[in-house]
Design a protein around this motif. Structure first.
Motif, PDB file in Angstrom:
ATOM      1  N   ILE A  97       0.826  -1.212   0.000  1.00 26.57           N
ATOM      2  CA  ILE A  97       0.000   0.000   0.000  1.00 26.57           C
ATOM      3  C   ILE A  97       0.860   1.263   0.000  1.00 26.57           C
ATOM      4  N   LEU A  98       1.905   1.289   0.820  1.00 25.93           N
ATOM      5  CA  LEU A  98       2.751   2.487   0.888  1.00 25.93           C
ATOM      6  C   LEU A  98       3.467   2.751  -0.431  1.00 25.93           C
ATOM      7  N   MET A  99       3.962   1.705  -1.085  1.00 21.81           N
ATOM      8  CA  MET A  99       4.611   1.899  -2.379  1.00 21.81           C
ATOM      9  C   MET A  99       3.624   2.418  -3.414  1.00 21.81           C
ATOM     10  N   SER A 100       2.414   1.881  -3.392  1.00 19.68           N
ATOM     11  CA  SER A 100       1.390   2.354  -4.323  1.00 19.68           C
ATOM     12  C   SER A 100       1.066   3.819  -4.062  1.00 19.68           C
ATOM     13  N   ALA A 150       0.388  -2.210  11.716  1.00 17.84           N
ATOM     14  CA  ALA A 150       0.563  -2.280  10.263  1.00 17.84           C
ATOM     15  C   ALA A 150      -0.775  -2.482   9.559  1.00 17.84           C
ATOM     16  N   GLN A 151      -1.606  -3.338  10.108  1.00 14.35           N
ATOM     17  CA  GLN A 151      -2.925  -3.536   9.505  1.00 14.35           C
ATOM     18  C   GLN A 151      -3.761  -2.264   9.579  1.00 14.35           C
ATOM     19  N   GLY A 152      -3.649  -1.544  10.693  1.00 16.40           N
ATOM     20  CA  GLY A 152      -4.372  -0.282  10.818  1.00 16.40           C
ATOM     21  C   GLY A 152      -3.885   0.764   9.826  1.00 16.40           C
ATOM     22  N   VAL A 153      -2.560   0.832   9.639  1.00 16.06           N
ATOM     23  CA  VAL A 153      -1.995   1.790   8.678  1.00 16.06           C
ATOM     24  C   VAL A 153      -2.471   1.466   7.269  1.00 16.06           C
ATOM     25  N   SER A 159      -8.361   3.685   2.940  1.00 14.75           N
ATOM     26  CA  SER A 159      -9.777   3.888   3.273  1.00 14.75           C
ATOM     27  C   SER A 159     -10.656   2.823   2.615  1.00 14.75           C
ATOM     28  N   GLY A 160     -10.091   1.635   2.487  1.00 18.34           N
ATOM     29  CA  GLY A 160     -10.851   0.521   1.924  1.00 18.34           C
ATOM     30  C   GLY A 160     -10.895   0.468   0.415  1.00 18.34           C
ATOM     31  N   SER A 255      -3.883  -2.921  -3.261  1.00 15.75           N
ATOM     32  CA  SER A 255      -5.133  -3.319  -2.616  1.00 15.75           C
ATOM     33  C   SER A 255      -4.858  -3.821  -1.212  1.00 15.75           C
ATOM     34  N   ALA A 256      -5.761  -3.435  -0.298  1.00 16.01           N
ATOM     35  CA  ALA A 256      -5.605  -3.850   1.100  1.00 16.01           C
ATOM     36  C   ALA A 256      -6.398  -5.099   1.423  1.00 16.01           C
ATOM     37  N   SER A 257      -7.091  -5.629   0.437  1.00 17.67           N
ATOM     38  CA  SER A 257      -7.987  -6.756   0.703  1.00 17.67           C
ATOM     39  C   SER A 257      -7.228  -8.080   0.726  1.00 17.67           C
TER      40      SER A 257
END
Length: 338
Positions: A97-100, A150-153, A159-160, A255-257
Motif C-alpha cells: 500500500i505504501l509503495m502504491s 501495520a494492519q491499521g496503517v 480507506s478501503g 489493494s488492502a484486501s
C-alpha cells in the motif's frame, strides 16, 4: 616382552554397518523427510491431474513460491535466534500500500518509493530487535503490536479502496521471465543461496546458531548475541519489504484486501516443516526452502483439484500441527542423546 599397538582409528576394527551409515544419517536429517515429501506430493498430483505439471501452472507456482519464500527465510532467521516475528505478513501488506501511495498519490518515481519502503521496513526490524535485546520485551508481544499497527496503517491509507495506475517498473520485476523462469523465483533463489552461505559458511552465521541454542553460553563465549538478534530482525523486515515489491508487481494495483493476511503463519509453518526448531538454534536453509515448496504444492494442488478453498486452511493447519509435533519429538530425542 610385550608389543604395544597403536590405537585403532575411528571405524577400524569394527564390523561393517556397526556404526550408523552415511545413508542412515542422511535419512535421519529433517531436510531429507521434507524433500521426500515434496517429491511424493508432486508426483501424486501430477498423476492425478496432468495439468498440474504443465509449464503454465509451474510458472504460477514459481511466482507464489517467491512471495512466500522470502518471508519464510526472514521468519526462519528470527526463529533461529530463539525469537518469533508475527509482523512479516502485515508488513508485506503495508509495504504494498505504501509503495502504491508514494508512486501514485505522492508522485514519486517507483525506484524511490521502493527505497523508502525498504528503509521503513528495515527501521521497523531495528525497533523489534532493540525492544527484544535492550528492553527484554517478549518477541511475540513486540511483533504482535507491529502486526496490529501495520494492519491499521494499511486500512487508514487506502480507506478501503484500491490504488490504481502504478508504474510499470513494478510489473517488470513481478511479472517478467528469465529464460521462461519467473524473475521473482530467480530473486528468491539468490536470497536463499545468500542466506545459506551466511549461515553455513560465515563466522557470524554460526554465532546466530549459538545465540539461538544457548544465549547465556554464547555470551560467556564472548559472542555479541544482541547484535546478531537485531540483525536477524532487520533482515526479516527487509525481506517482507522485498516480497511486497514482488506482490505489487504481480497484482498491478495497491489493494488492502487480504494481501499478507495470515502469511506469517505460512512462513512459520514453512520454517517448522523444514526442520527449524521453535526454541532456536536448529535449522538449515535447504529445509526452509523445501518446507515452502511443500506448502505451495499442497496449496496449489488443492486449487488444481478444485477442492473447496475453505478446506485449504484446514489442511495447512493440520500440516503445521504435525510439523510442530515432529519438532517437539525431535527436540526430546536430541535432549535424551545429550
Amino acid at each position: 616382552m610385550t608389543t604395544e599397538t597403536a590405537p585403532a582409528r575411528p571405524g577400524e576394527g569394527t564390523r561393517p554397518g556397526a556404526g550408523p551409515s552415511r545413508l542412515r544419517r542422511l535419512a535421519e536429517t529433517p531436510e531429507a523427510g521434507v524433500v521426500a515429501a515434496c517429491v511424493v506430493v508432486f508426483a501424486a498430483l501430477a498423476l492425478t491431474k496432468p495439468s498440474f505439471a504443465g509449464p503454465v501452472n509451474l510458472q504460477g507456482m514459481g511466482f507464489d513460491l517467491a512471495q512466500y519464500g522470502l518471508i519464510a527465510i526472514g521468519e526462519s532467521l528470527v526463529i533461529l535466534t530463539g525469537g518469533i516475528d508475527l509482523s512479516v505478513g502485515a508488513l508485506l501488506g503495508t509495504g504494498v500500500i505504501l509503495m502504491s501511495w508514494l508512486n501514485v498519490r505522492a508522485g514519486l518515481p517507483a525506484p524511490l518509493a521502493v527505497v523508502i519502503v525498504l528503509a521503513l521496513t528495515g527501521l521497523v526490524g531495528l525497533v523489534h530487535g532493540l525492544a527484544v535485546t535492550r528492553l527484554r520485551m517478549p518477541p511475540f508481544v513486540v511483533t504482535l503490536v507491529t502486526y496490529t499497527v501495520a494492519q491499521g496503517v494499511t486500512l487508514a491509507v487506502t480507506s478501503g479502496t484500491s490504488i490504481t495506475g502504478i508504474s510499470g517498473f513494478f510489473g517488470d520485476l513481478g511479472q517478467t521471465y528469465l529464460a521462461q523462469v519467473p524473475v521473482p523465483l530467480v530473486i528468491f533463489a539468490v536470497v536463499a543461496v545468500a542466506a545459506w552461505f551466511f549461515l553455513e559458511r560465515t563466522f557470524a552465521g554460526r554465532q546466530v546458531y549459538a545465540v539461538g541454542g544457548n544465549a547465556e553460553a554464547a555470551r560467556l563465549a564472548g559472542i555479541r548475541g544482541d547484535r546478531r538478534v537485531v540483525a536477524m530482525y532487520v533482515t526479516s523486515s527487509l525481506l517482507s519489504g522485498c516480497a511486497a515489491v514482488l506482490v505489487l508487481g504481480r497484482m498491478g494495483v495497491g489493494s488492502a484486501s487480504g494481501v499478507g493476511v495470515g502469511w506469517e503463519l505460512s512462513a512459520i509453518a514453512a520454517a517448522v516443516i523444514g526442520g527449524v526448531s521453535l526454541v532456536g538454534g536448529q535449522g538449515r536453509i535447504l529445509g526452509i526452502v523445501a518446507g515452502t515448496v511443500l506448502l505451495e504444492l499442497i496449496n496449489n494442488g488443492l486449487t488444481t483439484l478444485q477442492i473447496n478453498s475453505n478446506y485449504t486452511n484446514i489442511v495447512l493447519g493440520c500440516v503445521l500441527g504435525l510439523a510442530i509435533t515432529a519438532d517437539r519429538l525431535r527436540a526430546r530425542r536430541v535432549a535424551r542423546r545429550r
